[in-house]
Write an enzyme that holds these catalytic residues in place. Structure first.
Site, PDB file in Angstrom:
ATOM      1  N   ARG A 167      -7.909  12.870  43.106  1.00 51.36           N
ATOM      2  CA  ARG A 167      -7.769  13.214  41.676  1.00 51.36           C
ATOM      3  C   ARG A 167      -8.499  14.511  41.307  1.00 51.36           C
ATOM      4  NH1 ARG A 167      -4.755   9.949  42.820  1.00 51.36           N
ATOM      5  NH2 ARG A 167      -4.721   7.765  42.223  1.00 51.36           N
ATOM      6  N   SER A 238      -4.268   5.127  32.514  1.00 50.75           N
ATOM      7  CA  SER A 238      -5.639   4.795  32.941  1.00 50.75           C
ATOM      8  C   SER A 238      -6.603   5.730  32.240  1.00 50.75           C
ATOM      9  CB  SER A 238      -5.805   4.986  34.447  1.00 50.75           C
ATOM     10  OG  SER A 238      -4.835   4.278  35.123  1.00 50.75           O
ATOM     11  N   GLU A 335     -11.007   9.584  33.049  1.00 48.07           N
ATOM     12  CA  GLU A 335     -10.020  10.445  33.714  1.00 48.07           C
ATOM     13  C   GLU A 335      -9.425  11.380  32.661  1.00 48.07           C
ATOM     14  OE1 GLU A 335      -7.355   8.812  36.841  1.00 48.07           O
ATOM     15  OE2 GLU A 335      -5.824   9.204  35.331  1.00 48.07           O
TER      16      GLU A 335
END
Ligand code: NAP
Length: 342
Positions: A167, A238, A335
């Site tokens: 990520r 998310s 995130e």
């Protein structure tokens, strides 16, 4: 067509969390010439800028954004360098990612099917090396074209130069921030083996042959059960990253919570499914304060149930971060990118 410049535009409709204030300027960019105009405009006004594609991974302050928002509308999909086994897909960064995935699957090309039903634009996928169900963009990207917003020049980054990690990518670093991704080149296969190792996927194919189309359908179905429809409910998917912890920490947690799943992440590190921690360890699944909550089907998903402010969301997220730390000593991080007003 020249660059579309708008002033004092509400950003709420441009984000899937449906929060935030007004942007001083919004520039809509549909080609490279307009992008250059946008870069000159930003330099002239001495303002900071923010690129919005699908708006599915940002939290805009209630006070708004005092700089320039660039709406990325760089479109175009074509297929290059066909060999017996492979083709290279060239996709404009402003294309809706899932529409591109859908087209490749319809054409019978393997590579993106596990990344079905992910919100956002093509250009956002290399930035955070989007991944799902065992496939990451770093596995399929050949390279990206970028526009240097400071030097006003075009550059190509190979997959190695993108410095992909879990990520993460070069484009998230301070040095990488001046590059605006314009085109993504993706390697697709004409024949391949389905990647269905993840438990949710395996369950779908017990006794059934996983074809390319069926893998996409299965993922769309799994995700629609776990994630709310972002066209209807305010959400960014998310909200937090799945944490990666060291072996000592993992051993301690294994003793405390023997059922806690863990996945090796290399270099002696372990990936922890945060959805499980929030649900089974912290008992937070479905929790709701006012307009903000964690989704009933998947605790990793923060939901704006009504007209929540960004401040409410931030406070709620901080409470979740604190509870997880108290229970597990894991420091979780969002995130979703928190945008600053200036
Ligand atoms: P999930 O499938 O329950 O997985 C949760 C966590 O466990 C993830 O960190 C996942 O790793 C890991 N995991 C599960 N099975 C694994 C296996 N067989 N081998 C190795 N690692 C395994 O998570 P979910 O929340 O329902 O999400 C489904 C998928 O979408 C996951 O792959 C998740 O990472 C992905 N997703 C990605 C983004 C993004 O790129 N921004 C946002 C939302 C969800 P991985 O993360 O490496 O897959």
């Amino acid at each position: 067509m020249s660059l579309l410049i708008q002033e004092n535009i509400a950003l709420k409709p441009y984000t899937t969390l449906k929060t935030g204030g007004v942007a001083r300027y919004v520039l809509t960019v549909t080609n490279l010439a307009e992008l250059e105009e946008a870069a000159r405009f930003i330099a002239e006004k001495k303002l900071s800028y923010l690129v919005i594609g699908g708006g599915s991974n940002i939290l805009v302050p209630d006070e708004g954004f005092a700089g320039v928002v660039i709406l990325n509308q760089l479109k175009g999909v074509s297929y290059l360098e066909e060999t017996e086994d492979e083709i290279i897909l060239e996709a404009g960064a402003g294309e809706v990612f899932d529409e591109v995935v859908s087209e490749t699957v319809q054409k019978g090309y393997w590579g993106l099917e596990n990344l079905s039903a992910i919100p956002g634009t093509v250009g956002a996928t290399p930035v955070q090396n989007v991944g799902a169900y065992g496939v990451e963009m770093s596995n399929v990207i050949v390279g990206v074209d970028v526009y240097d917003m400071k030097e006003l020049s075009v550059k190509y980054f190979s997959v190695e130069e993108c410095e992909f990690a879990y990520r993460e990518s070069f484009f998230k670093t301070d040095k990488g921030k001046k590059y605006f991704i314009t085109t993504v080149y993706i390697r697709l296969k004409k024949n391949s083996t389905p990647k269905i190792a993840y438990a949710d996927l395996q369950k779908r194919f017990l006794g059934e042959e996983p074809t390319l189309v069926k893998v996409r359908e299965a993922i769309i179905s799994i995700r629609s059960e776990k994630f709310p429809d972002w066209n209807v409910i305010g959400t960014a998917g998310s909200f937090f990253k799945n944490p990666v912890i060291d072996e000592e920490h993992a051993d301690t947690l294994k003793k405390q919570f023997p059922e806690l799943p863990m996945y090796e992440a290399g270099m002696g590190m372990f990936k922890i499914p945060l959805g499980y921690v929030l649900d089974k360890v912290c008992r937070l699944k479905g929790i709701r304060y006012g307009n903000v909550g964690l989704y009933e089907q998947q605790a990793l998903v923060l939901v704006n149930y009504g007209d929540a402010s960004t401040e409410e969301i931030k406070k709620f997220a901080q409470t979740i971060i604190d509870v997880v730390f108290r229970k597990t000593k894991i420091i979780i991080t969002p995130e979703v990118q928190y945008i600053e007003t200036k």
